[in-house]
Design an enzyme around this catalytic site. Structure first.
Site, PDB file in Angstrom:
ATOM      1  N   ASP A 127      -9.128   0.618   2.006  1.00 44.18           N
ATOM      2  CA  ASP A 127      -9.090   1.094   0.762  1.00 44.18           C
ATOM      3  C   ASP A 127     -10.025   0.446   0.468  1.00 44.18           C
ATOM      4  O   ASP A 127     -10.910   1.223  -0.680  1.00 44.18           O
ATOM      5  CB  ASP A 127      -8.122   0.411  -0.061  1.00 44.18           C
ATOM      6  CG  ASP A 127      -5.815   1.100   0.303  1.00 44.18           C
ATOM      7  OD1 ASP A 127      -6.636   1.442   1.870  1.00 44.18           O
ATOM      8  OD2 ASP A 127      -5.287  -0.082  -0.191  1.00 44.18           O
ATOM      9  N   THR A 177      -2.924   5.350  -3.971  1.00 47.68           N
ATOM     10  CA  THR A 177      -2.169   5.556  -3.217  1.00 47.68           C
ATOM     11  C   THR A 177      -1.094   5.796  -4.309  1.00 47.68           C
ATOM     12  O   THR A 177       0.115   6.547  -4.374  1.00 47.68           O
ATOM     13  CB  THR A 177      -2.070   5.979  -2.112  1.00 47.68           C
ATOM     14  OG1 THR A 177      -2.066   4.435  -1.731  1.00 47.68           O
ATOM     15  CG2 THR A 177      -2.744   6.640  -1.176  1.00 47.68           C
ATOM     16  N   THR A 178      -0.475   4.489  -4.675  1.00 46.20           N
ATOM     17  CA  THR A 178       0.955   4.244  -5.116  1.00 46.20           C
ATOM     18  C   THR A 178       0.925   5.234  -6.734  1.00 46.20           C
ATOM     19  O   THR A 178       2.125   6.111  -6.899  1.00 46.20           O
ATOM     20  CB  THR A 178       1.144   3.393  -5.738  1.00 46.20           C
ATOM     21  OG1 THR A 178       0.775   2.412  -4.345  1.00 46.20           O
ATOM     22  CG2 THR A 178       2.635   2.726  -5.990  1.00 46.20           C
ATOM     23  N   ASP A 190       0.881  -1.222  -0.018  1.00 45.66           N
ATOM     24  CA  ASP A 190      -0.189   0.117  -0.050  1.00 45.66           C
ATOM     25  C   ASP A 190       1.004   1.412   0.048  1.00 45.66           C
ATOM     26  O   ASP A 190       1.597   1.580   1.202  1.00 45.66           O
ATOM     27  CB  ASP A 190      -0.922   0.071   1.547  1.00 45.66           C
ATOM     28  CG  ASP A 190      -1.954   0.581   1.466  1.00 45.66           C
ATOM     29  OD1 ASP A 190      -2.752   1.514   0.489  1.00 45.66           O
ATOM     30  OD2 ASP A 190      -1.221   2.318   2.058  1.00 45.66           O
TER      31      ASP A 190
END
Length: 559
Positions: free
Chosen positions: A400, A102-103, A69
């Site tokens: 998530d 997020t990445t 994550d």
């Protein structure tokens, strides 16, 4: 002429900053900041997508975290470069706002900086680049809103299927990807049990119990929390009720030793006994008022001592003290009771109800479970698994997915994942840039190329021929934008296919938020042309050494 032939006067050097202060400015500082951000991106680059790798991070206290994550990894990295910390902030913001991507947002920000690094080196003004970035952001976000597909909420079965597809897409790149069919139903059920107006994700409790398999995880329609510390007499209490009345308190039901509370001077033993009797009377009055309400289950945020525990056991009442605030709030939300900070004036109208309460064994731990709650706008997911690190990663993955489903309910537009939307926006920006004159054309084209980092990295992490896939995607999106709009990288089939038809869906908000955050972060980094680092802040002993003088253990001179 006066002054002719005289040596020019030397200008005195003005020292403004403290000696030892490090200052860096100009283009070299900009390039240094960009290089630092690219180093951060390289760290998490391989975690993107269904075939992304995990990172094992050991912190300064020896705690081990295994995760792919982006927000978790960025949070655990001890980033010291000031500009690179901006990427940590946007990853956290994306996680808090949307929960997924997020990445992607960190990679996109890094690729934007990489594409304009040469322009900075050649002397193009940062403000020119920033202006182009912001113009490209507006164009990209507006295009996504135009082509995003609206969801139909009138058919509940189809809407639920859509939510499950969104949840499955977010799970593809997670550790629980192999069990996504099992968890997608659980996640959607959990979100649909919330208040559909508020959709407060805090009302979904996630409890972790080591042991068992992932498939042993369960969703409790109500509230479940781990049994708190209990005193003697707890074993004699009933462990289950049908249609119980529940009272929630923020009151301490425990006798304290007198020396802990106050110092009382007495002249006679009888006076001391009167004080002790008064304390016993106070606690018994509290207990009597609770029993008088007809409550069967007593919960409190503060301790419930052995005296109160035995008192309740004698009257067939279950009690639990030191219940966490989150669990107590969810019990109140589900059963309709209200937390009371005093037992004075406590009546039955403040009590909550549910169909059944029981204390049951789950794995190696005891849990208090409330089922059939009439006001149930909350639920609890109990996770099982082998190692603690594994369960922690499952919890992050579910968080998530819950956030993605929550956003899909609130914002009823979706787009295709797998790099399809990035390639479509990249095509649109390239075509738009040709109609723009000046340096802005170069900057918008650079943004278009930077967007290709998502499908490129998906291919690279899956072991595909990156050049072949990217050229196929460019050709298809350019040939017929309407027909090939949703074509992206299909990891399962190892081909370029229509991912919307394959139900690889994501809320449009995930993409618009990621693009906006990445471009704002890139603009912020490009707007910094000087870094001033105080020597004092770098000295680990700074501020820790006492100044010599009186009261510091130093001898007083002259006496």
């Amino acid at each position: 002429m006066a002054g002719r032939g005289q040596m020019p006067m030397m200008q005195p050097q003005v020292i403004v900053l403290k000696e030892g202060t490090d200052t860096s400015q100009g283009v070299p500082q900009l390039l240094s900041n960009i290089s630092a951000c690219l180093a951060i991106c390289d760290t998490i680059r391989t975690t993107l997508g269904p075939r992304g790798m995990d990172k094992l991070i050991v912190d300064s206290q020896g705690r081990v975290t295994i995760s792919n994550d982006g927000a978790t990894i960025m949070k655990l990295l001890d980033v010291v470069q000031p500009a690179a910390r901006t990427l940590v902030d946007i990853a956290r913001a994306q996680d808090a706002e949307v929960g997924d991507g997020t990445t992607s947002v960190v990679l996109l920000a890094g690729e934007l900086l990489k594409e304009v690094k040469d322009y900075v080196d050649e002397g193009v003004s940062s403000q020119t680049i920033i202006k182009g970035f912001r113009r490209a952001a507006d164009l990209a976000i507006n295009h996504i809103k135009e082509i995003a597909v609206d969801t139909d909420r009138s058919d509940k079965a189809k809407f639920r299927e859509l939510l499950e597809k969104c949840a499955a897409t977010s799970m593809n790149s997670k550790l629980i990807g192999s069990q996504k069919e099992f968890f997608t139903k659980m996640v959607v059920d959990a979100v649909m049990r919330l208040d559909q107006d508020e959709l407060n994700e805090d009302m979904i409790g996630i409890k972790k119990i080591p042991g068992g398999a992932m498939q042993d995880s369960i969703l409790v329609d109500g509230v479940a929390f781990k049994k708190s510390f209990s005193y003697a007499g707890f074993e004699q209490q009933p462990k289950s009720f049908d249609a119980p009345k529940i009272v929630c308190l923020n009151v301490e039901l425990e006798l304290k030793a007198e020396k802990d509370n106050a110092e009382v001077r007495v002249d006679k033993v009888s006076e001391y006994q009167a004080i002790v009797d008064a304390e016993w009377k106070i606690i018994f009055d509290k207990l009597d008022s609770i029993v008088a309400t007809g409550a069967n289950v007593v919960l409190s945020r503060l301790p419930i001592g052995d005296l109160a525990t035995q008192y309740f056991a004698d009257r067939n009442i279950f009690c639990a003290g030191r219940v966490s605030k989150d669990d107590l709030d969810r019990v109140c939300e589900a059963t309709g009771c209200r937390v009371q900070s005093t037992t004075t004036g406590l009546t039955a109208k403040y009590l909550g109800v549910c169909e059944r309460f029981e204390e049951c064994q789950i794995g190696g731990q005891r849990f208090n479970v409330f089922k059939g709650c009439p006001e149930a706008k909350t639920c609890t997911i109990i996770l099982r698994g082998g190692a603690e690190q594994f369960i922690d990663e499952v919890e992050r993955s579910l968080h998530d997915s819950i956030m993605v489903v929550r956003r899909a309910v609130k914002n009823q537009t979706v787009v295709a994942g797998g790099g399809a939307i990035e390639m479509e926006v990249s095509r649109y920006l390239r075509e738009t840039a040709r109609q723009i004159e000046g340096k802005q054309q170069l900057i918008i084209t650079a943004v278009a190329k930077a967007l290709e980092v998502i499908p490129r990295q998906l291919c690279e992490n899956a072991g595909f021929d990156t050049t072949d896939f990217i050229t196929q995607l460019r050709a298809r999106h350019a040939q017929d934008p309407e027909r090939y709009r949703w074509h992206g990288v299909d990891i399962e089939e190892e081909a370029v296919t229509d991912l919307f038809a394959k139900f690889v869906w994501e809320p449009a908000l995930v993409k618009t938020n990621a693009i906006a955050s990445a471009i704002e972060a890139a603009c912020l980094i490009l707007s910094v042309d000087e870094t001033v680092t105080s020597q004092k802040s770098q000295d680990p002993m700074a501020g820790g050494q006492p100044m010599p003088g009186r009261g510091r253990g130093m001898p007083m001179g002259g006496r």
